[in-house]
Write a protein that holds these residues in place. Structure first.
Motif, PDB file in Angstrom:
ATOM      1  N   ILE A  24       0.839  -1.204   0.000  1.00  0.00           N
ATOM      2  CA  ILE A  24       0.000   0.000   0.000  1.00  0.00           C
ATOM      3  C   ILE A  24       0.871   1.251   0.000  1.00  0.00           C
ATOM      4  CG2 ILE A  24      -0.360   0.180   2.495  1.00  0.00           C
ATOM      5  CD1 ILE A  24      -3.331   0.948   1.745  1.00  0.00           C
ATOM      6  N   TYR A  25       2.013   1.180   0.665  1.00  0.00           N
ATOM      7  CA  TYR A  25       2.906   2.336   0.685  1.00  0.00           C
ATOM      8  C   TYR A  25       3.388   2.644  -0.737  1.00  0.00           C
ATOM      9  CZ  TYR A  25       6.161   5.686   2.657  1.00  0.00           C
ATOM     10  OH  TYR A  25       6.811   6.852   2.973  1.00  0.00           O
ATOM     11  N   ALA A  28       0.693   4.118  -2.918  1.00  0.00           N
ATOM     12  CA  ALA A  28       0.321   5.489  -2.553  1.00  0.00           C
ATOM     13  C   ALA A  28       1.461   6.496  -2.676  1.00  0.00           C
ATOM     14  CB  ALA A  28      -0.224   5.493  -1.127  1.00  0.00           C
ATOM     15  N   TYR A  40      -5.719   4.851  -1.188  1.00  0.00           N
ATOM     16  CA  TYR A  40      -5.632   3.429  -1.512  1.00  0.00           C
ATOM     17  C   TYR A  40      -6.067   2.642  -0.293  1.00  0.00           C
ATOM     18  CZ  TYR A  40      -3.137   4.942  -5.624  1.00  0.00           C
ATOM     19  OH  TYR A  40      -2.826   5.543  -6.814  1.00  0.00           O
ATOM     20  N   SER A  41      -6.636   1.466  -0.512  1.00  0.00           N
ATOM     21  CA  SER A  41      -7.119   0.707   0.637  1.00  0.00           C
ATOM     22  C   SER A  41      -7.156  -0.786   0.353  1.00  0.00           C
ATOM     23  CB  SER A  41      -8.516   1.182   1.031  1.00  0.00           C
ATOM     24  OG  SER A  41      -9.417   0.997  -0.030  1.00  0.00           O
ATOM     25  N   TYR A  42      -7.221  -1.548   1.428  1.00  0.00           N
ATOM     26  CA  TYR A  42      -7.509  -2.973   1.365  1.00  0.00           C
ATOM     27  C   TYR A  42      -8.140  -3.378   2.688  1.00  0.00           C
ATOM     28  CZ  TYR A  42      -2.996  -3.660   3.855  1.00  0.00           C
ATOM     29  OH  TYR A  42      -1.954  -3.603   4.731  1.00  0.00           O
ATOM     30  N   ILE A  53      -5.240  -4.383  -3.082  1.00  0.00           N
ATOM     31  CA  ILE A  53      -5.220  -2.932  -2.902  1.00  0.00           C
ATOM     32  C   ILE A  53      -6.078  -2.307  -3.988  1.00  0.00           C
ATOM     33  CG2 ILE A  53      -3.772  -0.859  -2.934  1.00  0.00           C
ATOM     34  CD1 ILE A  53      -1.465  -2.732  -1.945  1.00  0.00           C
ATOM     35  N   SER A  55      -8.253   1.439  -5.361  1.00  0.00           N
ATOM     36  CA  SER A  55      -8.394   2.890  -5.288  1.00  0.00           C
ATOM     37  C   SER A  55      -9.477   3.313  -6.261  1.00  0.00           C
ATOM     38  CB  SER A  55      -7.092   3.605  -5.646  1.00  0.00           C
ATOM     39  OG  SER A  55      -7.286   5.009  -5.610  1.00  0.00           O
ATOM     40  N   HIS A  75      -6.077   1.895   4.981  1.00  0.00           N
ATOM     41  CA  HIS A  75      -6.100   2.802   3.834  1.00  0.00           C
ATOM     42  C   HIS A  75      -5.090   3.927   4.022  1.00  0.00           C
ATOM     43  CE1 HIS A  75      -8.746   5.214   6.432  1.00  0.00           C
ATOM     44  NE2 HIS A  75      -8.561   6.223   5.588  1.00  0.00           N
ATOM     45  N   SER A  76      -4.779   4.585   2.917  1.00  0.00           N
ATOM     46  CA  SER A  76      -3.787   5.662   2.932  1.00  0.00           C
ATOM     47  C   SER A  76      -4.466   7.026   2.904  1.00  0.00           C
ATOM     48  CB  SER A  76      -2.851   5.529   1.723  1.00  0.00           C
ATOM     49  OG  SER A  76      -3.567   5.746   0.513  1.00  0.00           O
TER      50      SER A  76
END
Length: 127
Positions: A24-25, A28, A40-42, A53, A55, A75-76
Motif C-alpha cells: 500500500i505504501y 500510494a 488506496y485501501s484494502y 489494494i 483505489s 487505507h492511505s
C-alpha cells in the motif's frame, strides 16, 4: 520493520497476522508526494490475510468492499490530508465494528470501533 508495525497494530484483534505495509505504501507513493489526491485501501479478511489494494482514484475518497467477515480496513491518506483518521474514517470504524487503519507517508493511525483515535507510530520507509 514494516511487518512488525502491522503485527503490533493488529495484535489487539487476537489473530496472528502478517500483513506488510510495503504494497500500500508503494501504491500510494504519488499521493504521498502530492502528485495525486487518491486514497488506496484494502481489507484484512477473517484469516488475517490482506485483500487486493484498490483505489477509486477520487480526490480524498475511496470505496472499498467490506465483508462481514473482514477484521480491519487499511487505507492511505494523501499528502494534503491530515495523517490522522478523519471523522468519516471514525464513522466507518464505529458503524462496521472494525478498526480502520490510516497510513500516511510518515505515520500510522487507527480509528477504533469505540470511536477512539490512536496514533500507533511513525513510519520510516526506504523508497
Amino acid at each position: 520493520m514494516k511487518h512488525i508495525l502491522v503485527i503490533m497494530m493488529l495484535s489487539s484483534l487476537g489473530i496472528a497476522m502478517d500483513v506488510p505495509l510495503d504494497g500500500i505504501y508503494k501504491a500510494a507513493l504519488m499521493s504521498f508526494a502530492g502528485y495525486e489526491l487518491s486514497e488506496y485501501s484494502y481489507t484484512i479478511n477473517g484469516s488475517g490475510k490482506a485483500g487486493p489494494i484498490t483505489s477509486s482514484h477520487a480526490a480524498s475518497r475511496n470505496r472499498v468492499t467490506v465483508l462481514s467477515t473482514d477484521l480491519a480496513i487499511v487505507h492511505s491518506h494523501p499528502k494534503h490530508i491530515e495523517p490522522s483518521p478523519s471523522c468519516h474514517d471514525v464513522d466507518v470504524a464505529v458503524r462496521l465494528h472494525i478498526p480502520n487503519y490510516v497510513i500516511s507517508e510518515r505515520e500510522l493511525w487507527v480509528a477504533w470501533p469505540s470511536g477512539k483515535i490512536e496514533h500507533l507510530g511513525h513510519i520510516s520507509f526506504n523508497h
